[in-house]
Structure formats: structure tokens, C-alpha cells
Design an enzyme around this catalytic site. Structure first.
Site, PDB file in Angstrom:
ATOM      1  CG  ASP A  28      11.118  13.484  10.288  1.00  0.00           C
ATOM      2  OD1 ASP A  28      10.029  13.787  10.803  1.00  0.00           O
ATOM      3  OD2 ASP A  28      11.604  12.333  10.348  1.00  0.00           O
TER       4      ASP A  28
ATOM      5  CG  ASP B 274       8.387  17.043   6.814  1.00  0.00           C
ATOM      6  OD1 ASP B 274       9.391  16.653   7.423  1.00  0.00           O
ATOM      7  OD2 ASP B 274       7.282  17.220   7.343  1.00  0.00           O
TER       8      ASP B 274
ATOM      9  CG  ASN C 283      -7.632  11.277  -7.770  1.00  0.00           C
ATOM     10  OD1 ASN C 283      -7.831  11.281  -6.552  1.00  0.00           O
ATOM     11  ND2 ASN C 283      -6.597  10.681  -8.319  1.00  0.00           N
TER      12      ASN C 283
ATOM     13  CG  ASP D   8      -9.526  12.290  -3.186  1.00  0.00           C
ATOM     14  OD1 ASP D   8      -8.720  12.358  -4.140  1.00  0.00           O
ATOM     15  OD2 ASP D   8     -10.383  11.391  -3.062  1.00  0.00           O
TER      16      ASP D   8
ATOM     17  CD  GLU E  23      10.094  15.724  14.798  1.00  0.00           C
ATOM     18  OE1 GLU E  23       9.160  15.196  15.411  1.00  0.00           O
ATOM     19  OE2 GLU E  23      10.875  15.063  14.079  1.00  0.00           O
TER      20      GLU E  23
ATOM     21  CG  HIS F 140       2.350  15.147  11.143  1.00  0.00           C
ATOM     22  ND1 HIS F 140       3.198  16.226  11.302  1.00  0.00           N
ATOM     23  CD2 HIS F 140       3.149  14.066  11.012  1.00  0.00           C
ATOM     24  CE1 HIS F 140       4.448  15.806  11.281  1.00  0.00           C
ATOM     25  NE2 HIS F 140       4.455  14.501  11.095  1.00  0.00           N
ATOM     26  CG  ASP F 141       4.334  13.527  14.603  1.00  0.00           C
ATOM     27  OD1 ASP F 141       3.861  12.687  13.819  1.00  0.00           O
ATOM     28  OD2 ASP F 141       5.455  14.049  14.445  1.00  0.00           O
TER      29      ASP F 141
END
Ligand code: NOJ
Ligand code: CA
Length: 548
Positions: free
Chosen positions: A201, A100, A25, A23, A258, A323-324
Site C-alpha cells: 500500500d 495487503d 455471524n 457476513d 500501489e 476499493h478506492d
């Protein structure tokens, strides 16, 4: 004409989940300038391709997998100029950029959907899948992946629309030629902007059976059944070939699909060269299935099956994490006593297989699952759905929570652990999802200066793969070790041979003497901190690679 993209064999792909990477900011949400400022990390690790999970405009019902503007950037992540700068930064460092591509569905806030739902006479009426009620109910019994029915009623049209994922993710209607043109045009637009590849995806579901028959699978606790005739239909393969003909092949774009493919045959249907579909496939296996069925024996037979199904005419994506999925060291290794050696063993196993290795952010420092205190602390819609299904099936809340925790996709989504400070150096603000408290022990800063860390093991493996054809091009043969928890294999290429053993357990296992014949220099070991390989009795989670 089929042209072999040989360069994909030399890739090591790093996946970034932008919300959780860095991150810049202080709003607690990772962003594009944050990624740009950390590109040196990718260079130091040695990877040469970046797969960026979705950064498009999105109301974030499913963290960007619900797109409301395909040619725009999510406000929280920055601007298109930030994306351009990131692309340029990647190009300068020789890092290919893979976007993606989520085209099975969009967000319900996409202007196409807003138009489509407004009236049956709208020009975009057919961009989504609409059906009349049947006896005042949903058109069939299909379940959505995130719970409840896969159909949602819209009073304006007096019809239901189909959504295989959440109701904020309506499925696009690929049978509509105008919709297909829009999507293919959008893909070419991104290629014009300089993307090198797409990770596509949920691609197995594009074509739907037009009559939507009821599923014969048993109902889930909420009463709906997962569809039994949706994945991998011939029509879906035809749509993929159209993408290939019109976008991938002419532009030399790298592609990773995927896919949902229960058998190796179905999996290879997406990637055998002659099929002219994708370069590689990532099979989706629900975490709940893996938790219940995974074993080293199964791992070995899965690798062998996919390898021997296409030893020459296709290519493999090699991954343990994304991430799954729960964190790999927690799922397949040991996130307690043997954390470090098992994290290294998994890395050595994956990076010495044929195929392109994928590294998911945080994996390179051995990040583990997180155990958040209550179900409300979880952000992932599928974790909440699993929890509800367990409660509906009669489980006690505590048991339901501990089970849902193990499966949760949030395990992989907690912020990257850059240093040992409270927020892991991820943000100066309040992180959108809790940082794993073990950032005090597991973080990049401490591992960078430690020659025996998990991080240094990844760096060595990546460097090795770049140096030697045997890892990127060699043949694979498994050895009979007489023990399911002890995996032995040989890689060979143009006179170079590596002999590899992995002890996937907490017990010692001895390498049979006959298999050690010719074993020479140790190239890498998961016990480097302890002085390396000492003998045929492999210690818990010991992994060793010899040159022959
Ligand atoms: C697969 C993605 O990896 C996952 O995160 C997402 O929820 C579904 N597809 C729906 O887009
Ligand atoms: Ca931010």
C-alpha cells in the site's frame, strides 16, 4: 540474480474487501469465516489468486488501512485460526493468497506509536516522524490526503507528527533502522505462515525529504497544499530494493506495489525487472481526475504507453476497479440502458490485454455505483473531505453532494450482492454500509443460472485465458480504426492470433473492411444475448473477438 517468476503471467487475481464480502455471524460486517464459506464462488469463477484487503488488528479509521497490530487479526473479522483455515482453503483450491501490506503508516493506536508519542526519550521515539513547531505552527504547509494539515501536535512531546493520510494514520519513519528491521521481520513472519504475495500500500511515500520544504502547489480550499516532492524519491526505491533483497527475492514472493506515478517512466521504475523492486504496479489516480479526464482515446494511449515502455522486461497489473474507485461500469461504461453490454465490453477489453487481470468483488456481476441520500450516509473519510472542500470553495450542498457521490470510494464498498433479497444475501443483520437497492436486479444468484449474464462472460474470459497462451503471453498491436471510440487490436503468440474490436460509445461505429481481413470464428462477444456479432457496424458498447 534476477529470476523471472513466470507463474505470475497465469494469475487472475480476485480482490476481496473483507468488510463487504460476506457476513457469517449477522453483525453486519463481512468476516474471514464468511470468505471461507464463499471460496467456491472464486473457484467457479476460475480465479487462482486472492488479494485480501487488510484484515489486521485495526480501530478502522480507514477500514483496516490503519493497523494497530500487524501480526493479529481484526476482532470483527475473526481470529488467526480463521485466517489459517482460509489459507488452507485457498491452498486446497490452488488459489494463491496475497496480503495487503500497509507499511507507510500504522494506526495511532499501534503500541509503537503510543510509546513513540509518550516521550522524546522513549526507545521507539524515532519510529515515527516528529518535528518541532515552526513559529508556533505546523512544520510546513502540506495537506493530508483526507483533509486539513498533514501534521498533528502532541503536547506530551511538544512536537508535531507527520500523517499523509488521516491523523489516525501516522507515517512510519523508514529512516530509522530499528523500525525497518521490525517491518522486514513482520513480512517474513507472514511469508513463513504461507502467504504467496503482498500488495504493498501507498509505497511511493516511504522516504521523506528531511527538511520538509513548503509545497509550491496551489492550496486546496482548506488552505493546505499537497506535497510536491514526496512521491517516488530515490530513497523510497532503495527501501523497496531492501525489501526485495531481504524478503521478496529469497522467498519467491509475488509483489504488487500501489504507486503514485504521474508518468510512465516513474511507473516502470517500480517494475522493470532490472530494478529488482516489484513484479507489478497499481498506479493510483484520484477518481476526481479520472472522472474529468477519462476517454477511450486516453485509455488506449495509456495502455500503449505502458506496454511499449517495457514489452519484455516487466509485467503489468490490469485493473479497472478496486476499493478506492467508483464502479467501473458507472465510470467507463453505462449503468443505465447499456448496463449489461458495457459491463461485458469492459471485461472483454481488460481480459484480452497483456498483463495480469484483477477482478474486484462484485465487478463480475456488473455492480454499479450507489447513490446514498445524504453525506452522513457515507463512511469513507475521503468522500467527506471532498464534500467539505467543495463546500469551502463555495458550492451549494446539493451540487457538492452529487459530485462527491460520483467520486466516492463507498461506491465500491457497498456489500457484495449475492441475491435479490433486501440485504443482498450479505448479512442477516444490519449491513455496516447500505446495500445498493439494485441488488433486486443485479445479483449473483440470478446471473449464475443465466447463460448470457455478465458473470458468465467473466467465467468464459477467465477460462479462455487459461487455455490459450495468446492472452497470457501474446504481443499487442493497436490498429488504426479512424475513430477514437472504436478500439481495435491484435494479440499474437506462436502462430495464434486474435483480432479484437470494442465500440466504447452509445453510437454505432463501423469496422473498416480492410481491418476485418482474415477474421474467422467469433470467440466472444458482448452481444451474446442478442445472438452475437452480426456485422461490421458495431452496436453501442459492442465488443467482439475473432480468431484469425
Ligand atoms: C491506499 C489504499 O488503497 C486506500 O484505501 C487507503 O486509504 C490509503 N492507501 C491509505 O492506506
Ligand atoms: Ca461478521
Amino acid at each position: 540474480m534476477v529470476t523471472e517468476k513466470d507463474w505470475i503471467k497465469d494469475l487472475i487475481i480476485y480482490q476481496i474487501y473483507p468488510r463487504s464480502f460476506y457476513d457469517s455471524n449477522g453483525d453486519g460486517i463481512g468476516d474471514l469465516p464468511g470468505i471461507l464459506s464463499k471460496l467456491d464462488h472464486l473457484t467457479e469463477l476460475g480465479v487462482n489468486a486472492l488479494w485480501l484487503s487488510p484484515v489486521y488488528r485495526s480501530p478502522n479509521d480507514d477500514n483496516g488501512y490503519d493497523i494497530s497490530g500487524y501480526q493479529e487479526i481484526m476482532e470483527e473479522f475473526g481470529t488467526m485460526e480463521d485466517w489459517d483455515r482460509l489459507r488452507d482453503g485457498c491452498k486446497e483450491r490452488g488459489i494463491r493468497i496475497i496480503m495487503d501490506l500497509v507499511v507507510n503508516h500504522s494506526s495511532d493506536e499501534h503500541p509503537w506509536f503510543i510509546a513513540s508519542k509518550s516521550s522524546r526519550d522513549d526507545p521507539k521515539s524515532d519510529y515515527y516522524i516528529w518535528r518541532d513547531p515552526v513559529d508556533g505552527h505546523e512544520p510546513n504547509n502540506w495537506a493530508s490526503c483526507f483533509g486539513g494539515s498533514a501534521w498533528e501536535f502532541v503536547p506530551e512531546r511538544g512536537q508535531y507528527y507527520f500523517h499523509y493520510f488521516s491523523k489516525k494514520q501516522p507515517d512510519l519513519n523508514w529512516a530509522c533502522p530499528e523500525l525497518r528491521e521490525e517491518i522486514l521481520g513482520m513480512m517474513n513472519w507472514w511469508v513463513d505462515k504461507g502467504v504467496d504475495g503482498f500488495r504493498v500500500d501507498a509505497i511511493s511515500y516511504l522516504d521523506k525529504p528531511q527538511d520538509f520544504p513548503d509545497s509550491r502547489l496551489p492550496p486546496r480550499p482548506d488552505g493546505y497544499s499537497f506535497p510536491d516532492c514526496l512521491a517516488g524519491r530515490p530513497g523510497t526505491h532503495a527501501y523497496i530494493r531492501e525489501m526485495n533483497r531481504r524478503v521478496f527475492a529469497p522467498r519467491g514472493v509475488l509483489t504488487v506495489g500501489e504507486v503514485s506515478a504521474p508518468t510512465v517512466e516513474e511507473l516502470t521504475n517500480y517494475v522493470r525487472t532490472e530494478r529488482e523492486e516489484f513484479d507489478m504496479a497499481i498506479p493510483f489516480v484520484p477518481p476526481v481526475v479520472e472522472i474529468d479526464t477519462w476517454s477511450p482515446e486516453k485509455l488506449k494511449s495509456d495502455v500503449w504507453e505502458s506496454y511499449s515502455a517495457m514489452p519484455r522486461d516487466g509485467w503489468w497489473a490490469r485493473f479497472f476497479s478496486n476499493h478506492d474507485k467508483p464502479r467501473q461500469v458507472s465510470l467507463y461504461g453505462d449503468d443505465g440502458e447499456y448496463w449489461e453490454v458495457s459491463a461485458k465490453l469492459l471485461a472483454i477489453f481488460l481480459h484480452t490485454l497483456p498483463g495480469t487481470p484483477f477482478v474486484y468483488q462484485g465487478e463480475e456481476i456488473g455492480m454499479t455505483n450507489v447513490y446514498l441520500p445524504s453525506i452522513e450516509d457515507y463512511d469513507d473519510p475521503s468522500t467527506r473531505d471532498q464534500y467539505n472542500q467543495y463546500i469551502l470553495s463555495g458550492m451549494e450542498p446539493e451540487a457538492a453532494l452529487s459530485r462527491a457521490r460520483l467520486e466516492s470510494r463507498d461506491n465500491a464498498r457497498t456489500p457484495m450482492q449475492w441475491d435479490g433479497s433486501e440485504n443482498g444475501g450479505f448479512t442477516t443483520g444490519r449491513p455496516w454500509l447500505g446495500v445498493n437497492p439494485n441488488t433486486a436486479e443485479i445479483n449473483l444468484e440470478s446471473q449464475r443460472s443465466d447463460p448470457h449474464s455478465v458473470y458468465q462472460c467473466y467465467r468464459k474470459l477467465i477460462a479462455l485465458r487459461k487455455e490459450s497462451g495468446v492472452l497470457s503471453r501474446g504481443d499487442l498491436k493497436f490498429l488504426e480504426t479512424g475513430c477514437g471510440e472504436l478500439i481495435g487490436l491484435i494479440r499474437s503468440y506462436e502462430g495464434e492470433t486474435l483480432l479484437i474490436f470494442h465500440n466504447f460509445s452509445r453510437q454505432e461505429h463501423s469496422i473498416p473492411a480492410a481491418l476485418l481481413e482474415g477474421a474467422g470464428e467469433v470467440v466472444i462477444s458482448s452481444y451474446d444475448r442478442e445472438g452475437g456479432y452480426i456485422g461490421p457496424d458495431l452496436r453501442p458498447y459492442e465488443s467482439v473477438v475473432f480468431r484469425i
